[in-house]
Write a protein that holds these residues in place. Structure first.
Motif, mmCIF file in Angstrom:
data_model
loop_
_atom_site.group_PDB
_atom_site.id
_atom_site.type_symbol
_atom_site.label_atom_id
_atom_site.label_comp_id
_atom_site.label_asym_id
_atom_site.label_seq_id
_atom_site.Cartn_x
_atom_site.Cartn_y
_atom_site.Cartn_z
ATOM 1 N N VAL A 197 -3.021 -4.969 -10.860
ATOM 2 C CA VAL A 197 -2.688 -5.150 -9.441
ATOM 3 C C VAL A 197 -1.216 -5.520 -9.281
ATOM 4 C CG1 VAL A 197 -3.177 -6.498 -7.354
ATOM 5 C CG2 VAL A 197 -5.060 -5.706 -8.799
ATOM 6 N N SER A 198 -0.676 -6.344 -10.174
ATOM 7 C CA SER A 198 0.749 -6.693 -10.125
ATOM 8 C C SER A 198 1.605 -5.428 -10.224
ATOM 9 C CB SER A 198 1.129 -7.635 -11.261
ATOM 10 O OG SER A 198 0.490 -8.871 -11.130
ATOM 11 N N ARG A 199 1.242 -4.561 -11.152
ATOM 12 C CA ARG A 199 2.004 -3.334 -11.393
ATOM 13 C C ARG A 199 1.925 -2.380 -10.194
ATOM 14 N NH1 ARG A 199 0.212 1.252 -13.542
ATOM 15 N NH2 ARG A 199 -1.730 0.353 -14.342
ATOM 16 N N ARG A 200 0.741 -2.289 -9.597
ATOM 17 C CA ARG A 200 0.535 -1.286 -8.548
ATOM 18 C C ARG A 200 0.776 -1.824 -7.131
ATOM 19 N NH1 ARG A 200 -0.485 3.323 -10.646
ATOM 20 N NH2 ARG A 200 -0.239 4.082 -8.498
ATOM 21 N N ILE A 230 0.835 -1.205 0.000
ATOM 22 C CA ILE A 230 0.000 0.000 0.000
ATOM 23 C C ILE A 230 0.868 1.253 0.000
ATOM 24 C CG2 ILE A 230 -1.678 1.306 1.378
ATOM 25 C CD1 ILE A 230 -2.777 -1.445 2.344
ATOM 26 N N ALA A 231 1.931 1.249 0.823
ATOM 27 C CA ALA A 231 2.814 2.420 0.911
ATOM 28 C C ALA A 231 3.540 2.682 -0.412
ATOM 29 C CB ALA A 231 3.821 2.216 2.042
ATOM 30 N N LYS A 232 3.987 1.622 -1.064
ATOM 31 C CA LYS A 232 4.730 1.783 -2.326
ATOM 32 C C LYS A 232 3.810 2.134 -3.496
ATOM 33 C CE LYS A 232 8.054 -1.272 -3.116
ATOM 34 N NZ LYS A 232 8.729 -2.595 -3.175
ATOM 35 N N GLU A 233 2.497 1.779 -3.362
ATOM 36 C CA GLU A 233 1.559 1.998 -4.473
ATOM 37 C C GLU A 233 1.454 3.466 -4.869
ATOM 38 O OE1 GLU A 233 -2.122 2.754 -6.607
ATOM 39 O OE2 GLU A 233 -1.700 3.465 -4.572
ATOM 40 N N ILE A 234 1.557 4.358 -3.898
ATOM 41 C CA ILE A 234 1.420 5.796 -4.167
ATOM 42 C C ILE A 234 2.506 6.284 -5.136
ATOM 43 C CG2 ILE A 234 1.477 8.086 -3.061
ATOM 44 C CD1 ILE A 234 0.327 6.717 -0.545
ATOM 45 N N LEU A 235 3.646 5.598 -5.140
ATOM 46 C CA LEU A 235 4.783 6.035 -5.967
ATOM 47 C C LEU A 235 4.795 5.424 -7.368
ATOM 48 C CD1 LEU A 235 7.512 5.684 -3.176
ATOM 49 C CD2 LEU A 235 6.254 7.752 -3.843
ATOM 50 N N VAL A 236 3.907 4.462 -7.617
ATOM 51 C CA VAL A 236 3.887 3.778 -8.918
ATOM 52 C C VAL A 236 3.295 4.705 -9.985
ATOM 53 C CG1 VAL A 236 2.952 1.813 -10.219
ATOM 54 C CG2 VAL A 236 3.692 1.506 -7.847
ATOM 55 N N LYS A 237 3.951 4.766 -11.137
ATOM 56 C CA LYS A 237 3.479 5.641 -12.226
ATOM 57 C C LYS A 237 2.154 5.152 -12.795
ATOM 58 C CE LYS A 237 7.950 7.382 -13.849
ATOM 59 N NZ LYS A 237 8.910 7.401 -14.992
ATOM 60 N N LYS A 238 1.408 6.093 -13.314
ATOM 61 C CA LYS A 238 0.105 5.786 -13.911
ATOM 62 C C LYS A 238 0.288 4.996 -15.207
ATOM 63 C CE LYS A 238 -2.592 9.184 -15.610
ATOM 64 N NZ LYS A 238 -3.571 10.304 -15.594
ATOM 65 N N GLY A 239 -0.580 4.006 -15.428
ATOM 66 C CA GLY A 239 -0.530 3.222 -16.663
ATOM 67 C C GLY A 239 -0.930 4.050 -17.870
ATOM 68 N N LYS A 240 -0.428 3.668 -19.041
ATOM 69 C CA LYS A 240 -0.715 4.435 -20.265
ATOM 70 C C LYS A 240 -1.806 3.811 -21.126
ATOM 71 C CE LYS A 240 3.823 6.619 -20.829
ATOM 72 N NZ LYS A 240 4.528 6.175 -19.627
ATOM 73 N N GLU A 241 -2.182 2.539 -20.846
ATOM 74 C CA GLU A 241 -3.175 1.856 -21.679
ATOM 75 C C GLU A 241 -4.603 2.290 -21.303
ATOM 76 O OE1 GLU A 241 -2.144 -0.151 -24.144
ATOM 77 O OE2 GLU A 241 -0.101 0.323 -23.532
#
Length: 477
Positions: free
Chosen positions: A149-152, A129-140
């Motif tokens: 979910v794997s990506r985020r 959950i903590a790391k999810e905020i830093l994940v870039k937005k998907g482009k598709e």
């Protein structure tokens, strides 16, 4: 608008007819149902001793605008006194399990659960959950639920928790299902806030407002997590059918399968399999998309083609009753990831949330084993040739292995629900959008509602009827 025909007498068709009947702009509503029973997948067996067994949905969530909308309908048709609420404080709400590596594991819940390493996960959920905020937005413009979910949130959560969840909700494969269509709030959260967590905290828009009636307010005050009805979920379509028959505006026709639809100068001519013809100014189809496709005229082939692209899965629902209190844990039930057992999707501990449905004669435990879904053909073969005996054997063996029950059930019923859950595969939103655009461009007197398009839950299906009627006629009284 003099006459509106509603095709399909499941919960979507009944709810649509209800909203139409409340509009002063409609003179007559004709509902056509192919079978001899209204309600579709909402179907309860009521045994003579008072025990109730569900062969479809067994509890409805009151959350969100669609949940409020359903409770408003329940109140309006006079079923409020039959409500069986389950609050968030109940064990059925707090305790949900996964069956992984041949063991039951309680899913982490609450802040304390998120801070701990809970088997079968290798680290606390709070890390993801903590790391999810830093994940870039998907482009598709769409993505599979597993990929999203794997990506985020990480592959482990996707492989175990999300895989199991999608089997429980959609009886489907999260590697093929669309996040945009199956979990719109997650998709919108990433699009609007760049993060699921921030979207949930700050809101991501688009949840419509529905004014709560007395029953919906009660659900909020008492913190309901889900609810059922005293005589089972089958009471909801039965109550709607009774309300419609007493409305003086609706005509309900069972054993009236739609064979062909023909456009006429004033709307539609609807031909039934029994040879009857019905005229209507407008048609609202609550049929499965493939059933509508087979009834549309050749001139509307592009619409039929799109409708046929929507897939469905078959689920075997096995109801079991055991003598005594047999459960090793108390909760809603357990789900099983596809890596553990493809054929058995999950087991619901029906007696825990709704003990009112147990037999009054002695102590019993009711369970439901869900099987098949996207894996039905692979595991069990063709739904047309599989035997009830073989399905029952798999279900009782699962209960023996997962829950340690070493004796057979005292009562059982196998319901094979063929093509019961639509699968919103990648690009589903484009298919639905193009179908509705085609209807609008051709100015067809046709609306599309039901689980094939905008959500598979009971709440979603009921709401789709309300939205269609309001788009056609304006807000219902």
């Amino acid at each position: 608008m003099k006459t509106v025909a509603v095709l399909g007498g499941g919960i979507g068709g009944l709810a649509t007819a209800y909203y139409l009947s409340k509009s002063p702009q409609v003179a007559k509503v004709i509902l056509l149902e192919s079978s001899g029973r209204y309600g579709g997948w909402l179907w309860s067996t009521r045994r003579s001793d008072g025990a109730v067994f569900e062969h479809g949905p067994r509890g409805i969530r009151p959350a969100g605008a669609v949940g409020v909308n359903t409770l408003n309908l329940v109140q309006d048709i006079g079923l409020a006194k039959e409500i069986l609420p389950v609050p968030y404080s109940h064990n059925a709400s707090k305790n949900r399990y996964l069956y992984v590596n041949e063991k039951l594991h309680k899913m982490p819940s609450g802040l304390w659960g998120a801070l701990q390493t809970v088997s079968p996960f290798s680290r606390p959920i709070i890390h993801s959950i903590a790391k999810e905020i830093l994940v870039k937005k998907g482009k598709e413009d769409d993505e599979s639920i597993h990929s999203f979910v794997s990506r985020r949130l990480g592959k482990e959560l996707a492989d175990i928790a999300i895989d199991s969840l999608c089997r429980g909700v959609f009886a489907g494969d999260c590697r093929r299902l669309s996040v945009r269509s199956c979990f719109p709030p997650l998709y919108r959260a990433e699009q609007s806030r760049g993060s699921i967590v921030l979207g949930m905290l700050l809101g991501s828009g688009q949840d419509q407002a529905v004014r709560p009636g007395a029953l919906a307010k009660r659900s909020q005050e008492e913190s309901w997590a889900q609810w059922s009805l005293l005589r089972g979920m089958g009471s909801l379509p039965e109550g709607l059918a009774d309300w419609l028959q007493q409305s003086g505006k609706a005509q309900l026709c069972s054993e009236a399968a739609v064979k062909e639809l023909h456009l006429s100068s004033s709307g539609w001519e609807i031909q039934t399999e029994e040879g009857g013809t019905i005229s209507a100014d407008h048609v609202i189809s609550a049929l499965p998309a493939d059933a509508l496709a087979s009834a549309l005229p050749p001139a509307l082939a592009p619409l039929s083609k799109r409708a046929q692209e929507i897939s469905y899965v078959t689920v075997a629902v096995v109801n079991l009753e055991y003598q005594g209190a047999i459960l090793p844990v108390e909760g809603f039930g357990h789900l099983i990831p596809s890596t553990e057992n493809k054929g058995v999707l999950g087991v619901v501990y029906d007696s825990v949330p709704f003990p009112q449905h147990n037999s009054p004669d002695g102590v019993t435990t009711r369970l439901t084993v869900m099987m098949g879904g996207a894996w039905f053909q692979e595991v069990f073969g063709s739904p047309d040739t599989v035997s009830e005996e073989s399905l029952l054997a798999v279900a009782t063996q699962a209960v023996r292995a997962h829950l340690g029950v070493g004796f057979p059930p005292s009562w059982s019923k196998v319901a094979l629900q063929k093509n019961c859950i639509p699968q919103y595969y990648l690009g589903h939103w484009k298919r639905v959008e193009s179908m509705r655009r085609y209807v609008a461009e051709k100015n067809l007197p046709l609306s599309l509602v039901g689980s094939s398009y905008d959500g598979v839950s009971v709440n979603d299906v009921i709401n789709s009827g309300r939205v269609a009627v309001e788009q056609l006629l304006g807000p219902t009284p």
